[in-house]
Design an enzyme around this catalytic site. Sequence first.
Site, short mmCIF file in Angstrom:
data_model
loop_
_atom_site.label_atom_id
_atom_site.label_comp_id
_atom_site.label_asym_id
_atom_site.label_seq_id
_atom_site.Cartn_x
_atom_site.Cartn_y
_atom_site.Cartn_z
N PRO A 119 0.66 -1.08 -0.38
CA PRO A 119 0.11 0.26 -0.14
C PRO A 119 0.83 1.45 -0.03
CG PRO A 119 -0.82 -1.41 1.81
CD PRO A 119 0.43 -2.15 1.18
N GLU A 120 0.53 1.87 -0.80
CA GLU A 120 0.81 3.04 -0.89
C GLU A 120 0.18 4.08 -1.01
OE1 GLU A 120 3.63 3.80 -4.59
OE2 GLU A 120 4.02 1.39 -5.14
N LYS A 146 1.30 7.17 4.25
CA LYS A 146 1.30 5.76 3.96
C LYS A 146 0.07 4.87 5.52
CE LYS A 146 5.32 5.19 0.47
NZ LYS A 146 6.11 4.29 1.11
N ARG A 157 16.44 -1.43 -4.89
CA ARG A 157 15.06 -2.09 -4.91
C ARG A 157 14.84 -1.56 -6.17
NH1 ARG A 157 10.23 1.20 -1.48
NH2 ARG A 157 10.00 -0.29 -1.76
#
Length: 314
Positions: free
Chosen positions: A2-3, A61, A275
Amino acid sequence: MPELPEVETMRRGIAGLCGARIVAARFPRGSCRPLAMAPAPAEMAERLERQHIVSVSRYGKRVAIEVGSEGKAPHWLVIEPRMTGLLLVAAPPTPQHVRMELDVVPPGPRHFPLQKLLFWDQRGLGTIRLLDAAGLDRACGAAKLGPDGLVVTGSELAVRLGESRRGVKVALLDQKGVAGIGNIYAAEILHRAAIDPRTPCRALAAEAWETVARAAREILASAVAHEGSSIGDELYRTADNRKGGFQKLHRVYGLAGTPCQTCGGAIERIVQAQRSTFFCPVCQPRPRGGKRKGRAGGARVAPRPKLVRRDAKA
DNA sequence: CGTTCAACCTGGGCGC
DNA sequence: TGCGCCCAGGTTGAAC
């Protein structure tokens, strides 16, 4: 997962519980690591029961559920979904990963139907905290989170990130600079802004920051309108257990090797700060020279084939 | 100041 | 089938 768009979708999905009363709170045994929960589950449950849900807001967030009752100072149940957390008013994907279960009754004379608000988290990296006003400020205040990505301005980005030597994509993930952007949307924002994710922040002129901020607002608003991104058979669901729709509009995230829908070039995947970063080298050309007006944020660039890729840092 | 690495966890996919 | 490895939307803190 979830962003900002996913968390905002969760927030909207449970906002209808405002005014409801919490009649029971359970934190199933072993469902949360000690550090991920404060205070301890038993005390938290006791402090939540008989309280009313006053409001449901979002900080970056995180979702903050304000609870209170007559004559008591308000508190906030702050939930941070991290990688796999979901706020649900529907049946959970699996029973064993339910981390919090609130029984609530809607406002008014009728005490039915009883509704359940769940926090479900497969990996268990999410956090649940019950904070007073000072704690909320410490956890979600301006010292911790920058301006929200839905409303951030170019000058705010320029002031907060403009001197950094970090690549702009890495910097966008820094919640103190701008709140709510994660790995998916950082990639999509920079593709829309036509800026190479490796560009050092210091090399971006004021106009480029305006371009980035505008792209952020547009991408995030569109993603909210589409209720977030559910990739593949992934876990993310709305509070009433529907998939989001924005993944259909992704231009680069998760699309390495496929043709760019804007220019036909091949999307690449590189690694930044451990990432994955996805981008289109043609649409998002490397900047040339230092800060210059109108370049970094520019539109399509016609001739640009001469590229010596040397990312293979693996 | 910035980067790298390790942790925190679970589970899916892949190669062998 | 099983095993080991790599990967994943996030955050934090230590080491360099």
